[in-house]
Design an enzyme around this catalytic site. Structure first.
Site, mmCIF file in Angstrom:
data_model
loop_
_atom_site.group_PDB
_atom_site.id
_atom_site.type_symbol
_atom_site.label_atom_id
_atom_site.label_comp_id
_atom_site.label_asym_id
_atom_site.label_seq_id
_atom_site.Cartn_x
_atom_site.Cartn_y
_atom_site.Cartn_z
ATOM 1 N N ARG A 42 0.888 -1.185 0.000
ATOM 2 C CA ARG A 42 0.000 0.000 0.000
ATOM 3 C C ARG A 42 0.913 1.217 0.000
ATOM 4 O O ARG A 42 1.650 1.443 0.960
ATOM 5 C CB ARG A 42 -0.915 0.008 1.217
ATOM 6 C CG ARG A 42 -1.662 1.330 1.361
ATOM 7 C CD ARG A 42 -2.829 1.274 2.316
ATOM 8 N NE ARG A 42 -3.953 0.592 1.709
ATOM 9 C CZ ARG A 42 -5.195 0.624 2.177
ATOM 10 N NH1 ARG A 42 -5.477 1.311 3.280
ATOM 11 N NH2 ARG A 42 -6.165 -0.010 1.573
ATOM 12 N N HIS A 68 -6.941 0.661 -6.829
ATOM 13 C CA HIS A 68 -7.188 -0.178 -5.641
ATOM 14 C C HIS A 68 -7.795 -1.498 -6.140
ATOM 15 O O HIS A 68 -8.973 -1.792 -5.887
ATOM 16 C CB HIS A 68 -8.125 0.558 -4.692
ATOM 17 C CG HIS A 68 -8.160 -0.003 -3.301
ATOM 18 N ND1 HIS A 68 -7.437 -1.118 -2.915
ATOM 19 C CD2 HIS A 68 -8.848 0.404 -2.183
ATOM 20 C CE1 HIS A 68 -7.674 -1.380 -1.646
ATOM 21 N NE2 HIS A 68 -8.520 -0.471 -1.177
ATOM 22 N N GLN A 77 -9.726 -4.090 -3.747
ATOM 23 C CA GLN A 77 -11.051 -3.617 -3.346
ATOM 24 C C GLN A 77 -12.072 -3.902 -4.449
ATOM 25 O O GLN A 77 -13.173 -4.391 -4.202
ATOM 26 C CB GLN A 77 -10.986 -2.093 -3.095
ATOM 27 C CG GLN A 77 -12.325 -1.472 -2.792
ATOM 28 C CD GLN A 77 -12.878 -1.929 -1.461
ATOM 29 O OE1 GLN A 77 -12.177 -1.871 -0.455
ATOM 30 N NE2 GLN A 77 -14.128 -2.386 -1.416
ATOM 31 N N ASP A 129 -17.146 7.192 -2.737
ATOM 32 C CA ASP A 129 -15.985 7.001 -1.867
ATOM 33 C C ASP A 129 -15.738 8.321 -1.142
ATOM 34 O O ASP A 129 -16.341 9.355 -1.465
ATOM 35 C CB ASP A 129 -14.766 6.580 -2.717
ATOM 36 C CG ASP A 129 -13.543 6.230 -1.866
ATOM 37 O OD1 ASP A 129 -13.706 5.983 -0.649
ATOM 38 O OD2 ASP A 129 -12.423 6.203 -2.412
ATOM 39 N N CYS A 157 -16.346 1.706 -0.528
ATOM 40 C CA CYS A 157 -15.241 0.813 -0.142
ATOM 41 C C CYS A 157 -14.936 0.891 1.345
ATOM 42 O O CYS A 157 -14.303 0.000 1.886
ATOM 43 C CB CYS A 157 -13.997 1.118 -0.967
ATOM 44 S SG CYS A 157 -13.304 2.744 -0.616
ATOM 45 N N ARG A 164 -13.672 -8.679 0.884
ATOM 46 C CA ARG A 164 -12.227 -8.457 0.744
ATOM 47 C C ARG A 164 -11.488 -9.755 1.078
ATOM 48 O O ARG A 164 -10.528 -10.131 0.404
ATOM 49 C CB ARG A 164 -11.754 -7.335 1.687
ATOM 50 C CG ARG A 164 -12.302 -5.954 1.376
ATOM 51 C CD ARG A 164 -11.799 -5.436 0.054
ATOM 52 N NE ARG A 164 -10.352 -5.382 -0.020
ATOM 53 C CZ ARG A 164 -9.590 -4.386 0.437
ATOM 54 N NH1 ARG A 164 -10.151 -3.322 0.984
ATOM 55 N NH2 ARG A 164 -8.265 -4.432 0.318
HETATM 56 N N1 CP Z 1 -11.322 -0.156 1.773
HETATM 57 C C1 CP Z 1 -10.094 -0.242 2.289
HETATM 58 O O1 CP Z 1 -9.092 -0.479 1.603
HETATM 59 O O2 CP Z 1 -10.051 -0.063 3.644
HETATM 60 P P1 CP Z 1 -8.762 0.088 4.544
HETATM 61 O O3 CP Z 1 -8.132 1.421 4.233
HETATM 62 O O4 CP Z 1 -9.291 0.032 5.950
HETATM 63 O O5 CP Z 1 -7.808 -1.028 4.257
HETATM 64 N N1 NVA Z 2 -9.805 6.652 -1.929
HETATM 65 C C1 NVA Z 2 -9.478 6.271 -0.577
HETATM 66 C C2 NVA Z 2 -9.725 4.803 -0.371
HETATM 67 C C3 NVA Z 2 -9.464 4.304 1.026
HETATM 68 C C4 NVA Z 2 -9.640 2.823 1.153
HETATM 69 C C5 NVA Z 2 -8.031 6.628 -0.275
HETATM 70 O O1 NVA Z 2 -7.176 6.473 -1.162
HETATM 71 O O2 NVA Z 2 -7.751 7.070 0.838
#
Ligand code: CP
Ligand code: NVA
Length: 302
Positions: free
Chosen positions: A98, A125, A128, A220, A260, A288
C-alpha cells in the site's frame, strides 16, 4: 514467470478469480493452499480492512503474513524501494504494497522476483474492486449489462472500478464535478475496453443524471489519504454529490449502495443510506477476505 497484480487490468480473468472466491467462500475447497508460504505486507498508509483481511486470508489458508509499516523498516530511513524488493524477494512468496505513489508500486514489482499485489496507491485499488465485483454479482446474480453510477471524487477507487466494469461488460456513468474528474488515460482505456464488451462509459457533472436507471450507486471518501490539506475545499465542492435518500430514489428502486469504506457519514453518504436496506457496504468489506484469498491463490503457486 511471476504474476503481479498492480492494476485491475492484471486480472483479465477476473470472473474466474471471482468463481474461485465464491468456491472458497462456500467452503468447497480445502483452503490450506498457503501452507509454508509467507506474505510481506508493506503499508505506507493506514488500513483496517486491507491489513486484517490479508492477514486472516493467509492464516486461514495455512500461511503467514508479516506486517511492515514504512516507519519501522529501513524504507523509512532511505533504503530504496528497489533494494527492499530485492531483499524481501529472498524471504517471502509474495509482497503486498500500500503506497502513496503508483510509480513506487511499479518499481517494487520491477525489482522483486516474487509477485507484487497493489493494495492501494494513488492510481488504483484493484483488491477492493475484485471484492466489489463479487459483491455486485452476489446481489444482482450477474454483472454484464448492469449500470453502475459512481458519484463524487474521481479517485483511485473510481479508476479501478471503471476499468473493472468495462472488463465485465457493465455500463458506467461517472458523476463527478469539474476538477474531480477521472484520470483521462484510465477513461480512454476503459472506454475502449467497454466498447469491446458492448457496454458504455458516460461522464456527466449532474449526479442525478448519473444515477438514472442505475442498479448500483457507488461513492468514496472526498478526502483520500494524501489529500488532507484540501479538506474544506473538497467538502464544499463535493457536497452536491452526497449520496442521500433523494439521490438513491433517482436510481432503480432496487439499486444497491456501495462504498469501499471507511465512510465519512454526513459527508459523502448519509446514515440513512449507509444503514438502509439497500446498503451492501459490509458485504463488500467481508468480500475483501474471499476475493483476496482467490487473488493470493492465483499469484502464489508452485
Ligand atoms: N477499503 C479499504 O481499503 O479499507 P482500509 O483502508 O481500511 O484497508
Ligand atoms: N480513496 C481512498 C480509499 C481508502 C480505502 C483513499 O485512497 O484514501
Amino acid at each position: 514467470m511471476k504474476r503481479d497484480v498492480l492494476s485491475i487490468l492484471d486480472l483479465p480473468d477476473l470472473e474466474k478469480v471471482l468463481d474461485l472466491a465464491t468456491e472458497m467462500k462456500n467452503g468447497q475447497t480445502t483452503g490450506k493452499e498457503m501452507t509454508g508460504k509467507s506474505l510481506a505486507m508493506i503499508f505506507e498508509k493506514s488500513s483496517t480492512r486491507t491489513r486484517v483481511s490479508f492477514e486472516v486470508a493467509m492464516t486461514q489458508m495455512g500461511g503467514h503474513s508479516i506486517f511492515l509499516s514504512q516507519n519501522d523498516t529501513q524504507l523509512g530511513r532511505g533504503e530504496t524501494v528497489a533494494d527492499t524488493a530485492r531483499v524481501l524477494g529472498r524471504f517471502v512468496d509474495a509482497i503486498m504494497y500500500r503506497a502513496y505513489r503508483h510509480t513506487d508500486v511499479l518499481e517494487l514489482a520491477k525489482h522483486s522476483r516474487v509477485p507484487v499485489i497493489n493494495a492501494l496507491d494513488d492510481m488504483e485499488h484493484p483488491c477492493q474492486i475484485a471484492a466489489d465485483m463479487l459483491t455486485i454479482r452476489e446481489h444482482k446474480g450477474t454483472l454484464k449489462g448492469l449500470k453502475l453510477a459512481y458519484v463524487g471524487d474521481g479517485n483511485n477507487v473510481a479508476n479501478s472500478l471503471l476499468l473493472a466494469c468495462a472488463m465485465v461488460g457493465m455500463n458506467t456513468s461517472l458523476g463527478c464535478p469539474e476538477g474531480y474528474t477521472i484520470d483521462s488515460n484510465i477513461l480512454s482505456k476503459a472506454t475502449s475496453i467497454a466498447k469491446e464488451n458492448d457496454s458504455l462509459v458516460e461522464t456527466v457533472t449532474d449526479p442525478f443524471v448519473a444515477v438514472k436507471d442505475a442498479d448500483v450507486i457507488y461513492t468514496d471518501t472526498w478526502v483520500s489519504m494524501g489529500d488532507e490539506d484540501q479538506v474544506s475545499q473538497r467538502k464544499k465542492d463535493l457536497m452536491p454529490y452526497q449520496v442521500n435518500m433523494k439521490l438513491m430514489s433517482a436510481a432503480k428502486p432496487d439499486a444497491i449502495f456501495m462504498h469501499c469504506l471507511p465512510a465519512h457519514r454526513g459527508d459523502e453518504v448519509t446514515d440513512e443510506v449507509m444503514d438502509g436496506e439497500n446498503s451492501a457496504v459490509f458485504d463488500q468489506a467481508e468480500n475483501r477476505l474471499h476475493a483476496q484469498k482467490a487473488i493470493l491463490r492465483t499469484v502464489i503457486n508452485d
